[in-house]
Design an enzyme around this catalytic site. Structure first.
Site, PDB file in Angstrom:
ATOM      1  CG  HIS A 128      26.635  31.447  42.602  1.00 18.33           C
ATOM      2  ND1 HIS A 128      25.566  31.164  43.399  1.00 18.33           N
ATOM      3  CD2 HIS A 128      26.735  32.787  42.565  1.00 18.33           C
ATOM      4  CE1 HIS A 128      25.037  32.286  43.827  1.00 18.33           C
ATOM      5  NE2 HIS A 128      25.721  33.281  43.322  1.00 18.33           N
TER       6      HIS A 128
ATOM      7  NE  ARG B 212      37.818  40.776  39.527  1.00 23.73           N
ATOM      8  CZ  ARG B 212      38.816  40.288  38.794  1.00 23.73           C
ATOM      9  NH1 ARG B 212      39.528  39.280  39.246  1.00 23.73           N
ATOM     10  NH2 ARG B 212      39.099  40.790  37.618  1.00 23.73           N
TER      11      ARG B 212
ATOM     12  CD  GLU C 118      37.199  49.029  36.309  1.00 23.13           C
ATOM     13  OE1 GLU C 118      37.093  47.831  36.013  1.00 23.13           O
ATOM     14  OE2 GLU C 118      36.548  49.575  37.219  1.00 23.13           O
TER      15      GLU C 118
ATOM     16  CG  ASP D 204      34.963  46.782  33.167  1.00 25.68           C
ATOM     17  OD1 ASP D 204      34.121  46.359  32.365  1.00 25.68           O
ATOM     18  OD2 ASP D 204      34.954  46.509  34.376  1.00 25.68           O
TER      19      ASP D 204
ATOM     20  CB  CYS E 100      44.381  44.968  38.776  1.00 24.38           C
ATOM     21  SG  CYS E 100      42.879  45.933  38.582  1.00 24.38           S
TER      22      CYS E 100
HETATM   23  C1  PEP Z   1      38.860  45.100  35.093  1.00 26.98           C
HETATM   24  O1  PEP Z   1      37.854  45.597  34.613  1.00 26.98           O
HETATM   25  O2  PEP Z   1      39.936  44.975  34.465  1.00 26.98           O
HETATM   26  C2  PEP Z   1      38.859  44.617  36.472  1.00 26.98           C
HETATM   27  C3  PEP Z   1      39.954  44.206  37.064  1.00 26.98           C
HETATM   28  O3  PEP Z   1      37.659  44.552  37.080  1.00 26.98           O
HETATM   29  P1  PEP Z   1      36.633  43.341  36.850  1.00 26.98           P
HETATM   30  O4  PEP Z   1      37.308  42.352  35.925  1.00 26.98           O
HETATM   31  O5  PEP Z   1      36.367  42.777  38.187  1.00 26.98           O
HETATM   32  O6  PEP Z   1      35.503  44.052  36.218  1.00 26.98           O
HETATM   33 MG    MG Z   2      36.225  46.116  35.963  1.00 29.06          MG
END
Ligand code: PEP
Ligand code: MG
Length: 755
Positions: free
Chosen positions: A367, A474, A608, A632, A679
Site C-alpha cells: 500500500h 491498473r 506478457e 512480466d 506499457c
Molecule cells: C507488465 O507486466 O509489464 C505490466 C505492465 O503489468 P504489471 O507491471 O502491472 O504486472
Molecule cells: Mg504484468
C-alpha cells in the site's frame, strides 16, 4: 548459586514493585544489574538469570549473572546471531526453549558452567527497535515458560533498556553501540525514482519511554485516556484533511483506520498493562512488542494489514503521550525512514513535507508503495538496519535511482549530489517545456507516448505532461489501496472520473491483475510455490467470472455513450482471450438493453506470456489492440523474477532475445493492422524507449514522470537512421549479449537525448 524460591511465582505487579525498590536502593549500574538478576531469578523461580549487553561490533557480552559462573562475566561473548542469546538479539524476539541445548542455534561456552540447564527464555532488551542487549533465564528442568512469564521478562527488558541507556555515558564498561557519527551506506531497491537530500525522520521509532514504572497508575490511566482521545480526534482530522484531497481510495483506507483507532481490544490491553504499574508509554510499547510477535506468525495479508494499522496507531498514541521524536518543521523536506509504514500515515507525512521514503521492508505492490508512487515521492525499499542507524534530524542522501541511502554523508558525497541535483533541476526545467510538444521525431514520425496510472491522484499528470492518453490504467491498484473489493457504484464512479479527466484522449482500462505479488487482503490467495506463474490475473477472472463481469459492468456503465478500451492481462492462450471477450460481450449486450452502452467497445490483450508469440495469427484476429507488458514478459522470457534485486542487471532488455521478439510482434501486428504498444516500465528509460521505437513499435505507455524525458529523446531522434543502425547492430550481434553500450554510444554520437 541457585535461587531458593520461598514464595509463589511472580505477578507483574509484585515484580514491578520490587524492581522499583531496587532502583531506589542502588544508583550505580553494576550493583543495579547484580540486584536485578538476583531479583528476577527469584521471582521467576529460575536457577539462572543473566544480562548480556551489546558492544560495538555487534558483540553481546555477559555483564551480570545469577547462577552462571561469576568468572564468565565480561569473558563470555557472543556475536549477534550466535547462540540462543545472539539469535534473540538478531531476530529481536523472545526465544522460549524447553530444550535449549539441542536447539540448532545453541552455542556452548564452557566457562559459564551452563551444562545442567535445560530450558531457557531469552528476551531482547529493546529501546524502540534498537537491541541494547539480552536478558535470559534458565532452569534445570525442561519447561516452556508461560506466556505471562515471557511478558514479565519483556517488561524487565524495558526497564533494563532504560537503565543501560541512562548509564551509557556514566560507565565505559557497558558502553553501548549507538549510532555513530560516521557515514553509513545502505543498498536497496528503488521503487519510486528520484534523488533527495534532507534531514531524517524515523517512523515508528519514537523516543523510548522516559520512565517505565509508574508512580500512580490511576493518574497514568487518566493520561492514557486523554492521549487516546486526542489520537482519535487527530485521525478524524486526517480523514477530513490530506485524505480528502488525495482521493477516494486513501479515504476508504482511513475509514477502516478510524474504526481500529476506536477498537477496545488493543486499547483495553494497554489500559490493563497500565493498571499493572507501567507508564502509559511503556504499556503501549509492551503491547506493540506483543503485536510484532503476532505479526511474525501471521501470514494472512488481511490480518497483517490490520495489525500494521494497529502498529501505526500505537505509534501515534505514543506521540500524543508526549514522547514524540523531534520532527522537522512543516514544509521542510524530510526523508522518512521506517520498517514499514501505512498508507494513511504516509499521506499524513506528505502533508508535513515528506520528500523521500526509505523502508526496511516494502514491495512494489505494498500500500505504501502505491501511495508513494502516486505522490511521486522517491522510495527505496529493502534497507535492512536503516531505522536503527538513523538519527532523527541528521542529514541523509536518498538516491532511489541508484538504490542507495547514505546516512550522515560526508562533504564530498553532499557536493557530488548537490551538483547532480542542480543538473537534474536544469534538465527538468527544459523538460517542462515539453508539455505542449508532440513526440515527433526529427524525420517527422509522430510517435505515441501515454501514461500508466492507477489512482485518481495520477490523473492530473495527463494534462501536466501533455501525454497522448492513459495506455495502462491498473484497476487493481484501487482495490489494493482500498484493501478489498469495491462496491460496484464506487468502481463505476472511479472509471467515470478517469474518463472525464482524460477528455477525448484514449484510456485503456486493464481488468484486475491480482495474484503474483499483488495480494488483496481478505481475498483467498492460496499459498503457491511460484505465485508469478500461478493463479493470477485473467486466470482468476475466468475462474471467478462473476467478479470479472462485475468489473466489466462498471467499466461499461462508466463509458456509456463513449468509446471503451478494455485490456485483459496475462493472456496465455487465444482461447482465454475469446472467453474473456465473450464475458465482455454479454455485459455489453446487457448494458445495451439498459440503454446505457458505450458507443464503441474494443477489447485488447496484454502480451506478457511468451507462449502468445507463437499464436500471433489467431491472436491478431481476436485482439483489437495489443500491449506488451515488458515487466512480466522479460521475467518470463529470461526466467528471472522481476522483484528479485539479486537478478537485477543480469539480463538486459537491450539484447537480441527481447528486441527480436518485439520486432516480430510489431511486424505481425502492423501487417494485421492491429495497433501495438509497450506499457511496462522498460520504456520509462529513454534509451530503452529508443530501442522499442527502433524495432518498429511506435507507441509506449510509461509512468508520468518519464514522459518529458521520452519526448525529449523522440524530438532529438532521426528514426529512419537509427533503425538502420539498430538493424545492422542486431545482425552482427551474437547470442544474448547486451547491446546497451553500442546503442548508448550511437545516441551520444548523434545527439539523441537519452541521459
Ligand atoms: C507488465 O507486466 O509489464 C505490466 C505492465 O503489468 P504489471 O507491471 O502491472 O504486472
Ligand atoms: Mg504484468
Amino acid at each position: 548459586m541457585s535461587a531458593t524460591p520461598k514464595e509463589a511465582p511472580t505477578t507483574p505487579r509484585r515484580l514491578l514493585a520490587r524492581l522499583r525498590r531496587l532502583m531506589a536502593r542502588a544508583t550505580d549500574l553494576a550493583p543495579r544489574l547484580d540486584g536485578l538478576v538476583r531479583l528476577v531469578a527469584a521471582e521467576f523461580v529460575a536457577e539462572v538469570c543473566s544480562v548480556y549487553v551489546m558492544r560495538p561490533g555487534e558483540i553481546l557480552e555477559l555483564v551480570a549473572t545469577e547462577g552462571l559462573r561469576p568468572e564468565a562475566v565480561h569473558r563470555t561473548r557472543l556475536r549477534v546471531g550466535e547462540g540462543i542469546v545472539g539469535t534473540a538479539a538478531a531476530e529481536a524476539r523472545p526465544l522460549n526453549l524447553p530444550d535449549a541445548q539441542n536447539h540448532p542455534a545453541f552455542a556452548y561456552r564452557p566457562e559459564t558452567g551452563e551444562e545442567p540447564f535445560a530450558s531457557m527464555l531469552a528476551v531482547p532488551v529493546l529501546r524502540g527497535a534498537e537491541v541494547l542487549g539480552v536478558i535470559a533465564v534458565q532452569n534445570r528442568a525442561p519447561r516452556r515458560y508461560a506466556e505471562d512469564e515471557v511478558e514479565a521478562l519483556e517488561t524487565v527488558g524495558m526497564l533494563l533498556a532504560e537503565m543501560l541507556h541512562g548509564a551509557r555515558s556514566a560507565s565505559a564498561e557497558v558502553a553501548l553501540s549507538l549510532p555513530g557519527s560516521m557515514a553509513r551506506h545502505f543498498e536497496g531497491v528503488g521503487l519510486t525514482p528520484g534523488i533527495v537530500m534532507g534531514p531524517v525522520l524515523r517512523h515508528g521509532r519514537r523516543a523510548a519511554p522516559r520512565a517505565v514504572l509508574a508512580e500512580d497508575p490511576e493518574a497514568e490511566l487518566r493520561r492514557l485516556t486523554a492521549a487516546t482521545e486526542a489520537m482519535q480526534r487527530a485521525v478524524d482530522a486526517l480523514l477530513e484533511g490530506p485524505a480528502r484531497a488525495a482521493g477516494q481510495e486513501p479515504r476508504e483506507v482511513l475509514e477502516a483506520y478510524r474504526l481500529i483507532a476506536a477498537d477496545q481490544g488493543w486499547l483495553g490491553r494497554i489500559a490493563a498493562v497500565v493498571r499493572d504499574g507501567l507508564t502509559a508509554e511503556a504499556a503501549v510499547e509492551r503491547v506493540l512488542a506483543e503485536l510484532r510477535a503476532r505479526m511474525r506468525q501471521v501470514a494472512d495479508p488481511y490480518l497483517r494489514e490490520r495489525l500494521a494499522d494497529i502498529e501505526d496507531l500505537a505509534g501515534r498514541l505514543i506521540d500524543h503521550l508526549g514522547g514524540t521524536a523531534p520532527e522537522p518543521a512543516q514544509g521542510e523536506g524530510f526523508i522518512l525512514i521506517a520498517r514499514r509504514v501505512g498508507p494513511a500515515e504516509l499521506l499524513d507525512y506528505h502533508a508535513r513535507g515528506l520528500a523521500g521514503l526509505v523502508l526496511e521492508e516494502g514491495s512494489p505492490t505494498a500500500h505504501a508503495t502505491i501511495i508513494a508512487r502516486a505522490l511521486a515521492v522517491p522510495l527505496l525499499a529493502g534497507c535492512r538496519g536503516a531505522t536503527d542507524s538513523a538519527v532523527p534530524g541528521e542529514h541523509a542522501v536518498l538516491d532511489a535511482d541508484e538504490g542507495r541511502l547514505v546516512l550522515r554523508p560526508d562533504a564530498e558525497i553532499v557536493a557530488g549530489y548537490t551538483a547532480a541535483l542542480a543538473a537534474r533541476a536544469a534538465r527538468r526545467a527544459t523538460e517542462a517545456g515539453y508539455r505542449d510538444v508532440e513526440p515527433r521525431t526529427r524525420d517527422g514520425v509522430r510517435l505515441t507516448v501515454m501514461i500508466n496510472a492507477g489512482l485518481l491522484m495520477d490523473l492530473p499528470q495527463l494534462a501536466e505532461t501533455g501525454a497522448d492518453g492513459i495506455g495502462l490504467f491498473r484497476t487493481e491498484i484501487a482495490w489494493l489501496a482500498r484493501g478489498g473489493l469495491p462496491e460496484l457504484e464506487t468502481e463505476e464512479a472511479l472509471y467515470r472520473d478517469v474518463l472525464a479527466a482524460a477528455g477525448d484522449k484514449p484510456v485503456i482500462f486493464r481488468t484486475i491483475d491480482l495474484g503474483g505479488d499483488k495480494l488483496l487482503p481478505g481475498f483467498s490467495h492460496a499459498e503457491e510455490e511460484n505465485p508469478a506463474l500461478g493463479w493470477r490475473s485473467l486466470r482468476i477472472g475466468l475462474d471467478r467470472p462473476a467478479m470479472l463481469r462485475r468489473q466489466l459492468r462498471a467499466m461499461l456503465a462508466a463509458a456509456a455513450g463513449r468509446r471503451l478500451l478494455v485490456m485483459f492481462p496475462m493472456v496465455t492462450t487465444v482461447e482465454e482471450l475469446r472467453a474473456a471477450k465473450s464475458l465482455l460481450e454479454a455485459e455489453r449486450r446487457a448494458a445495451e438493453r439498459r440503454g446505457a452502452a458505450p458507443a464503441e467497445v474494443r477489447a485488447g490483450a496484454m502480451l506478457e506470456v511468451p507462449a502468445l508469440v507463437w499464436q500471433l495469427p489467431a491472436l491478431l484476429e481476436e485482439a483489437a489492440f495489443l500491449s506488451i507488458g515488458s515487466n512480466d514478459l522479460t521475467q518470463f522470457l529470461f526466467a528471472a523474477d522481476r522483484g528479485n534485486p539479486r537478478l537485477a542487471g543480469r539480463y538486459d532488455f537491450l539484447s537480441a532475445p527481447v528486441l527480436d521478439l518485439l520486432e516480430q510482434v510489431g511486424a505481425a501486428a502492423a501487417a494485421a493492422g492491429v495497433p501495438v504498444g509497450l506499457c511496462g516500465e522498460a520504456a520509462a528509460r529513454p534509451l530503452e524507449a529508443l530501442a522499442v521505437f527502433g524495432v518498429g513499435i511506435d507507441q509506449v505507455s510509461v509512468p508520468a514522470a518519464a514522459v518529458p524525458a521520452v519526448k525529449a529523446m523522440v524530438r532529438s531522434l532521426d528514426l529512419a537512421a537509427f533503425r538502420t543502425f539498430l538493424a545492422n547492430l542486431r545482425r552482427s550481434a551474437r547470442g544474448g549479449a547486451s547491446l546497451r553500450a553500442d546503442i548508448a554510444a550511437y545516441a551520444r554520437d548523434h545527439g539523441i537525448a537519452t541521459e
